[in-house]
Design an enzyme around this catalytic site. Structure first.
Site, short mmCIF file in Angstrom:
data_model
loop_
_atom_site.label_atom_id
_atom_site.label_comp_id
_atom_site.label_asym_id
_atom_site.label_seq_id
_atom_site.Cartn_x
_atom_site.Cartn_y
_atom_site.Cartn_z
N ASP A 127 16.08 -15.43 31.38
CA ASP A 127 16.22 -16.19 30.14
C ASP A 127 17.38 -17.18 30.25
O ASP A 127 18.53 -16.78 30.42
CB ASP A 127 16.46 -15.23 28.97
CG ASP A 127 16.19 -15.87 27.62
OD1 ASP A 127 16.82 -16.91 27.33
OD2 ASP A 127 15.36 -15.35 26.87
N HIS A 182 24.06 5.29 32.00
CA HIS A 182 24.80 5.82 33.15
C HIS A 182 25.92 6.73 32.64
O HIS A 182 26.29 6.71 31.47
CB HIS A 182 25.38 4.71 34.02
CG HIS A 182 26.40 3.86 33.32
ND1 HIS A 182 27.70 4.28 33.07
CD2 HIS A 182 26.33 2.61 32.79
CE1 HIS A 182 28.36 3.34 32.45
NE2 HIS A 182 27.56 2.31 32.25
N SER A 207 25.28 -2.31 29.63
CA SER A 207 24.58 -1.12 30.10
C SER A 207 24.04 -0.32 28.92
O SER A 207 24.74 -0.10 27.93
CB SER A 207 25.51 -0.25 30.95
OG SER A 207 26.63 0.16 30.20
#
Length: 443
Positions: free
Chosen positions: A377, A250, A392
């Protein structure tokens, strides 16, 4: 007589409608309706196309670009009950044309073969330092003048938050330390400063006249400004053949104005995770990391786009989970189902964790929210609570291919978030062309 004829027509109409419903609901028809009009392939990576229709057909295409069922011929007889095996041979475009009984046009599929591309998946936590291509305005303030009035020269000049001062008096300016000298000189001479300002994609010229601050005994512009930013994120991929990388997934925005930073220069550095602030509903957590004093510079930052940061990298970073290059996936290859992410939750160790891709958006052009993912998980959920800031850019791998990167967390459900397709990051990195730009070799 007329009524009997009318009833017969209605019965025939009902039978036809019933037959159409049966045909539409049939498996062969559904397979045909869902079959794409365009198929993209990487050179050297065969694919299978499934029609599952009880018919034979004649298939033709350019044999220099691709082959069908291993045949070197331009025209091949096939049984559509069996999968069609397509072997891409050289980059280009051809059309796979199907005819029933060798005469009746049945289906035309555009085949596009793109040079093979493999990259090393990342997962390492990196430190990011960027310097903007100018001086960013992040706020206004009032100057206390001699007449006891308060003014803001920046507001009077109609400068806005997020504007980027590119030049002052015809000189490039990207160093915040020089602003005081410019203000002092202009204030003493009584001449306004001449500015070149970038606002979004537009540039314009304006002037600003400094005001003398009686409290600070200095000439002020009435602006809060910034010329750099720093933070941590995750490396998504390294392309050894091209010597470039992609990270974050991003855009980097200014913390105050939330506007994208126009990068003038920057670097990514080795970083180590010291602790994790776990995510909770309504409160995204974060990785607490620090730049290593002895750590080397990993690469440069040349571009800051909506899909992350990109630049040069000379060699594979340390602590790689998967040091060998792997294949990448087109956006249309990504499917709902199990996948994995690579990321760091302790020091510099890259680990693999299970996720579920719960939704995939159909995107034929770049857009940021390509998929919705959910952390499944238990080890990662226990350690982080889900997706945290600093995660990210973590690469998403499905069926052995790099398919995307983690981008954002859902605030009210930190176990879930968005991911972007790796295809768009590769385009912004400059190592994968828009497929429409490839050279055509059409039949």
């Amino acid at each position: 007589m007329y009524q009997q004829h009318s009833r017969r027509r209605r019965r025939i109409g009902l039978v036809v409608v019933l037959m159409l419903i049966i045909a539409v609901c049939s498996t062969p028809f559904q397979h045909f309706a869902e079959f794409p009009n365009r198929v993209r392939l990487f050179q050297g990576q065969p694919v299978s196309l499934h029609y599952a229709m009880p018919v034979h057909a004649q298939v033709s295409l350019n044999p220099q670009v691709a082959a069908v069922n291993g045949s070197e011929d331009a025209s091949v007889q096939v049984d559509l009950r069996q999968p069609l095996s397509i072997q891409p041979k050289s980059s280009g475009v051809t059309h796979l044309k199907m005819k029933l009984f060798g005469k009746i046009p049945f289906k035309t599929v555009r085949l596009q073969v793109i040079p093979d591309l493999r990259v090393v998946p990342g997962g390492q936590t990196i430190g990011v330092k960027v310097k903007s291509a100018g001086i960013m305005i992040v706020g206004h303030h009032l100057v206390h003048t001699k007449s006891s009035s308060k003014v803001s020269p920046g507001e009077e000049a109609k400068l806005r938050l997020g504007d980027l001062i590119v030049e002052i008096n015809g000189q490039l300016c990207d160093d915040i330390s020089k602003i005081a000298a410019y203000s002092e000189e202009a204030g003493r001479s009584g001449e306004p400063l001449k500015l070149l300002v970038q606002r979004g994609k537009e540039r314009f010229r304006t002037t600003i006249t400094p005001a003398y601050d009686e409290e600070d005994k200095a000439w002020r512009l009435g602006l809060y400004i910034r010329d750099s930013a720093a933070g941590v994120g995750t490396l998504t991929f390294y392309a050894p053949d091209q010597g470039v990388y992609g990270a974050l997934g991003h855009v980097i925005t200014d913390m105050d104005t939330q506007t994208p930073i126009v990068v003038g220069s920057g670097e990514i550095l080795q970083s180590s995770v010291s602790s994790i602030n776990k995510s909770q509903n309504g409160e995204p957590g974060e990785k607490r990391a620090h730049f290593l004093k002895e750590g080397r510079t990993l690469g440069s930052v040349e571009r800051n786009t909506r899909f992350g940061i990109f630049g040069k990298m000379k060699q594979l970073p340390e602590h790689s989970y998967h040091p060998e290059p792997i294949s990448v996936a087109f956006a249309e290859e990504v499917k709902e189902g199990p996948a994995q992410i690579l990321t760091v939750v302790e020091k510099q160790k890259v680990e693999k964790f299970d996720i579920q891709i719960v939704h995939v958006s159909k995107q034929s052009s770049p857009a940021t929210k390509g998929m919705v993912i959910k952390i499944t998980d238990p080890k990662l959920l226990e350690r982080t609570g889900g997706i945290v800031q600093g995660m990210s850019g973590s690469p998403i791998i499905q069926n052995g291919k790099l398919v995307g990167a983690v981008t954002h967390v859902f605030v009210n459900d930190p176990s879930s978030g968005y991911g972007c397709f790796i295809e768009w990051m590769l385009q912004d990195a400059g190592i994968m062309l828009d497929p429409e730009q490839t050279i055509s070799k059409a039949v």
